[in-house]
Design a protein around this motif. Structure first.
Motif, PDB file in Angstrom:
ATOM      1  N   ALA A 157      -8.044  10.885   6.024  1.00 39.19           N
ATOM      2  CA  ALA A 157      -8.247  11.902   4.993  1.00 39.19           C
ATOM      3  C   ALA A 157      -9.569  12.646   5.149  1.00 39.19           C
ATOM      4  O   ALA A 157      -9.660  13.836   4.819  1.00 39.19           O
ATOM      5  CB  ALA A 157      -8.176  11.266   3.605  1.00 39.19           C
ATOM      6  N   VAL A 158     -10.609  11.984   5.644  1.00 37.86           N
ATOM      7  CA  VAL A 158     -11.919  12.637   5.745  1.00 37.86           C
ATOM      8  C   VAL A 158     -12.073  13.440   7.034  1.00 37.86           C
ATOM      9  O   VAL A 158     -13.037  14.205   7.171  1.00 37.86           O
ATOM     10  CB  VAL A 158     -13.076  11.614   5.650  1.00 37.86           C
ATOM     11  N   GLU A 159     -11.145  13.287   7.955  1.00 36.44           N
ATOM     12  CA  GLU A 159     -11.272  13.978   9.237  1.00 36.44           C
ATOM     13  C   GLU A 159     -11.321  15.487   9.051  1.00 36.44           C
ATOM     14  O   GLU A 159     -10.461  16.079   8.401  1.00 36.44           O
ATOM     15  CB  GLU A 159     -10.095  13.613  10.155  1.00 36.44           C
ATOM     16  N   GLY A 160     -12.362  16.117   9.592  1.00 38.18           N
ATOM     17  CA  GLY A 160     -12.511  17.565   9.511  1.00 38.18           C
ATOM     18  C   GLY A 160     -13.202  18.060   8.265  1.00 38.18           C
ATOM     19  O   GLY A 160     -13.495  19.260   8.156  1.00 38.18           O
ATOM     20  N   LEU A 161     -13.472  17.203   7.311  1.00 39.20           N
ATOM     21  CA  LEU A 161     -14.167  17.623   6.093  1.00 39.20           C
ATOM     22  C   LEU A 161     -15.674  17.687   6.351  1.00 39.20           C
ATOM     23  O   LEU A 161     -16.220  16.868   7.077  1.00 39.20           O
ATOM     24  CB  LEU A 161     -13.869  16.658   4.945  1.00 39.20           C
ATOM     25  N   SER A 162     -16.338  18.655   5.709  1.00 38.19           N
ATOM     26  CA  SER A 162     -17.775  18.804   5.920  1.00 38.19           C
ATOM     27  C   SER A 162     -18.572  18.214   4.765  1.00 38.19           C
ATOM     28  O   SER A 162     -19.377  17.303   4.939  1.00 38.19           O
ATOM     29  CB  SER A 162     -18.127  20.281   6.115  1.00 38.19           C
TER      30      SER A 162
ATOM     31  N   GLU B 238      -8.411  23.166  -1.081  1.00 36.01           N
ATOM     32  CA  GLU B 238      -7.898  22.217  -0.107  1.00 36.01           C
ATOM     33  C   GLU B 238      -8.091  20.820  -0.683  1.00 36.01           C
ATOM     34  O   GLU B 238      -9.221  20.407  -0.963  1.00 36.01           O
ATOM     35  CB  GLU B 238      -8.635  22.316   1.227  1.00 36.01           C
ATOM     36  N   VAL B 239      -7.011  20.111  -0.902  1.00 35.71           N
ATOM     37  CA  VAL B 239      -7.078  18.806  -1.562  1.00 35.71           C
ATOM     38  C   VAL B 239      -6.366  17.766  -0.714  1.00 35.71           C
ATOM     39  O   VAL B 239      -5.238  17.973  -0.272  1.00 35.71           O
ATOM     40  CB  VAL B 239      -6.445  18.850  -2.975  1.00 35.71           C
ATOM     41  N   ARG B 240      -7.034  16.660  -0.502  1.00 35.02           N
ATOM     42  CA  ARG B 240      -6.446  15.532   0.206  1.00 35.02           C
ATOM     43  C   ARG B 240      -6.525  14.301  -0.682  1.00 35.02           C
ATOM     44  O   ARG B 240      -7.356  14.225  -1.583  1.00 35.02           O
ATOM     45  CB  ARG B 240      -7.177  15.272   1.527  1.00 35.02           C
ATOM     46  N   GLY B 241      -5.670  13.331  -0.402  1.00 37.74           N
ATOM     47  CA  GLY B 241      -5.669  12.109  -1.186  1.00 37.74           C
ATOM     48  C   GLY B 241      -5.555  10.893  -0.291  1.00 37.74           C
ATOM     49  O   GLY B 241      -4.919  10.933   0.756  1.00 37.74           O
ATOM     50  N   ALA B 242      -6.193   9.803  -0.714  1.00 42.82           N
ATOM     51  CA  ALA B 242      -6.113   8.550   0.041  1.00 42.82           C
ATOM     52  C   ALA B 242      -6.439   7.392  -0.887  1.00 42.82           C
ATOM     53  O   ALA B 242      -7.183   7.543  -1.865  1.00 42.82           O
ATOM     54  CB  ALA B 242      -7.084   8.555   1.219  1.00 42.82           C
ATOM     55  N   THR B 243      -5.890   6.233  -0.570  1.00 44.91           N
ATOM     56  CA  THR B 243      -6.260   5.016  -1.275  1.00 44.91           C
ATOM     57  C   THR B 243      -7.258   4.231  -0.433  1.00 44.91           C
ATOM     58  O   THR B 243      -7.362   4.412   0.783  1.00 44.91           O
ATOM     59  CB  THR B 243      -5.039   4.120  -1.547  1.00 44.91           C
ATOM     60  N   LEU B 244      -7.961   3.332  -1.095  1.00 45.88           N
ATOM     61  CA  LEU B 244      -8.864   2.442  -0.382  1.00 45.88           C
ATOM     62  C   LEU B 244      -8.094   1.289   0.262  1.00 45.88           C
ATOM     63  O   LEU B 244      -8.606   0.625   1.160  1.00 45.88           O
ATOM     64  CB  LEU B 244      -9.916   1.876  -1.342  1.00 45.88           C
ATOM     65  N   ALA B 245      -6.863   1.063  -0.199  1.00 44.81           N
ATOM     66  CA  ALA B 245      -6.108  -0.112   0.238  1.00 44.81           C
ATOM     67  C   ALA B 245      -5.327   0.101   1.529  1.00 44.81           C
ATOM     68  O   ALA B 245      -5.157  -0.847   2.304  1.00 44.81           O
ATOM     69  CB  ALA B 245      -5.152  -0.552  -0.870  1.00 44.81           C
ATOM     70  N   ALA B 246      -4.845   1.318   1.762  1.00 49.85           N
ATOM     71  CA  ALA B 246      -3.996   1.561   2.934  1.00 49.85           C
ATOM     72  C   ALA B 246      -4.857   1.656   4.190  1.00 49.85           C
ATOM     73  O   ALA B 246      -5.790   2.468   4.260  1.00 49.85           O
ATOM     74  CB  ALA B 246      -3.192   2.842   2.750  1.00 49.85           C
ATOM     75  N   GLU B 247      -4.545   0.870   5.167  1.00 54.47           N
ATOM     76  CA  GLU B 247      -5.334   0.834   6.396  1.00 54.47           C
ATOM     77  C   GLU B 247      -5.327   2.191   7.109  1.00 54.47           C
ATOM     78  O   GLU B 247      -4.272   2.767   7.356  1.00 54.47           O
ATOM     79  CB  GLU B 247      -4.778  -0.236   7.343  1.00 54.47           C
ATOM     80  N   GLY B 248      -6.514   2.711   7.385  1.00 52.02           N
ATOM     81  CA  GLY B 248      -6.666   3.974   8.098  1.00 52.02           C
ATOM     82  C   GLY B 248      -6.486   5.211   7.259  1.00 52.02           C
ATOM     83  O   GLY B 248      -6.718   6.327   7.744  1.00 52.02           O
TER      84      GLY B 248
ATOM     85  N   PRO C 231       0.788  -1.239   0.000  1.00 56.19           N
ATOM     86  CA  PRO C 231       0.000   0.000   0.000  1.00 56.19           C
ATOM     87  C   PRO C 231       0.816   1.284   0.000  1.00 56.19           C
ATOM     88  O   PRO C 231       0.344   2.299  -0.504  1.00 56.19           O
ATOM     89  CB  PRO C 231      -0.837  -0.113   1.277  1.00 56.19           C
ATOM     90  N   ALA C 232       2.004   1.287   0.560  1.00 58.15           N
ATOM     91  CA  ALA C 232       2.730   2.539   0.770  1.00 58.15           C
ATOM     92  C   ALA C 232       3.031   3.318  -0.511  1.00 58.15           C
ATOM     93  O   ALA C 232       2.811   4.533  -0.560  1.00 58.15           O
ATOM     94  CB  ALA C 232       4.021   2.274   1.546  1.00 58.15           C
ATOM     95  N   PRO C 233       3.556   2.700  -1.583  1.00 54.64           N
ATOM     96  CA  PRO C 233       3.877   3.484  -2.782  1.00 54.64           C
ATOM     97  C   PRO C 233       2.660   4.170  -3.408  1.00 54.64           C
ATOM     98  O   PRO C 233       2.745   5.336  -3.819  1.00 54.64           O
ATOM     99  CB  PRO C 233       4.474   2.444  -3.738  1.00 54.64           C
ATOM    100  N   GLN C 234       1.539   3.471  -3.470  1.00 50.45           N
ATOM    101  CA  GLN C 234       0.350   4.069  -4.065  1.00 50.45           C
ATOM    102  C   GLN C 234      -0.270   5.131  -3.165  1.00 50.45           C
ATOM    103  O   GLN C 234      -0.861   6.103  -3.650  1.00 50.45           O
ATOM    104  CB  GLN C 234      -0.672   2.990  -4.417  1.00 50.45           C
ATOM    105  N   GLU C 235      -0.129   4.955  -1.852  1.00 49.75           N
ATOM    106  CA  GLU C 235      -0.600   5.993  -0.932  1.00 49.75           C
ATOM    107  C   GLU C 235       0.231   7.255  -1.109  1.00 49.75           C
ATOM    108  O   GLU C 235      -0.299   8.377  -1.139  1.00 49.75           O
ATOM    109  CB  GLU C 235      -0.517   5.488   0.505  1.00 49.75           C
ATOM    110  N   ALA C 236       1.536   7.102  -1.276  1.00 54.35           N
ATOM    111  CA  ALA C 236       2.410   8.251  -1.513  1.00 54.35           C
ATOM    112  C   ALA C 236       2.071   8.915  -2.840  1.00 54.35           C
ATOM    113  O   ALA C 236       2.076  10.151  -2.952  1.00 54.35           O
ATOM    114  CB  ALA C 236       3.872   7.810  -1.495  1.00 54.35           C
TER     115      ALA C 236
END
Length: 243
Positions: free
Chosen positions: A63-68, A48-58, A27-32
């Motif tokens: 990534a969604v923390e604080g988003l409305s 404000e842009v955030r990114g996350a994969t579905l595969a990396a645990e947590g 998971p690490a390379p694709q999360e990066a």
């Protein structure tokens, strides 16, 4: 495609969450990768842009923390099960109450035009003859869902409308025609991997199929990793935020 969890519009401060599949086995390379993509989109869009994969645990939960009510951009090539079902369930499970899902990368209306410009530059730099070169669009496909192949075939049809290629062929990892079949051509040719990231299928299945076909031509990086993609996503974000 545009689907929404809530009928209420996004708030005045644009929040964008880019989600990709990721690699469960590594998971690490694709999360990066997706986080770097988010940073580049933020740089050209001012959002404000955030990114996350579905595969990396947590990763999604963080990534969604604080988003409305963010706009969610699926960095996927089709709007199949992962985008339409799995991602929606995962967002809700991660604690997000409202969001608006944007059109996935592979369905963006400007993607084929961007690809054509990129392909023309690659052909010129590699000395491939215009109008005499076969383009092979290599994609994932699915034995149980026609949607991924439908999206790929639509993209290929848009490229066929240009006079730059002798032919445009499609080949798939998980269905027929196979990549080996598609790449079994004579004369000059190049391969466009219709994938969102440089992960398992691009690193293993694609080379295996090309080797089986005896293909030794130009293979481009997967389209989702091209340097033009952040600006394409930013333009889509501006259009959607202004709607």
């Amino acid at each position: 495609m545009s689907s929404t969890r809530s009928p209420s519009p996004p708030g005045p401060a644009t929040e964008l969450l880019i989600i990709s599949h990721g690699s469960p086995s590594e998971p690490a390379p694709q999360e990066a990768f997706v986080r770097e993509l988010a940073a580049r989109v933020a740089e050209v869009s001012g959002a404000e842009v955030r990114g996350a994969t579905l595969a990396a645990e947590g990763a999604l939960e963080a990534a969604v923390e604080g988003l409305s009510h963010p706009l969610v951009f699926p960095h996927f090539m089709a709007d199949g099960w992962f985008v339409a079902t799995n991602m929606q369930k995962r967002l809700a499970k991660a604690g997000l109450a409202e969001w608006t899902t944007l059109t996935p990368l592979g369905l963006l209306s400007d993607l084929s035009a961007l690809a054509l410009e990129h392909l023309r530059r690659a052909m010129q730099e590699s000395g491939l003859p215009v109008g005499e070169t076969t383009l092979i669009v290599a994609a994932h496909g699915s034995p149980s869902n026609r949607r991924p192949a439908e999206v790929t075939e639509r993209f290929a049809a848009q490229l066929r409308a240009a006079p730059d290629f002798a032919a445009v062929r499609t080949g798939y990892v998980d269905e027929e025609p196979s990549i080996e079949d598609a790449a079994s051509v004579e004369g000059p040719a190049l391969v466009l991997p219709f994938f969102a990231a440089e992960a398992g299928h691009v690193l293993m299945d694609l080379p295996e199929g090309l080797e089986a076909a005896g293909f030794d031509g130009l293979v481009l990086p997967p389209i989702g990793t091209w340097e033009e993609i952040p600006r394409l996503i930013a333009a889509h974000l501006r259009e959607r935020a202004a709607a």
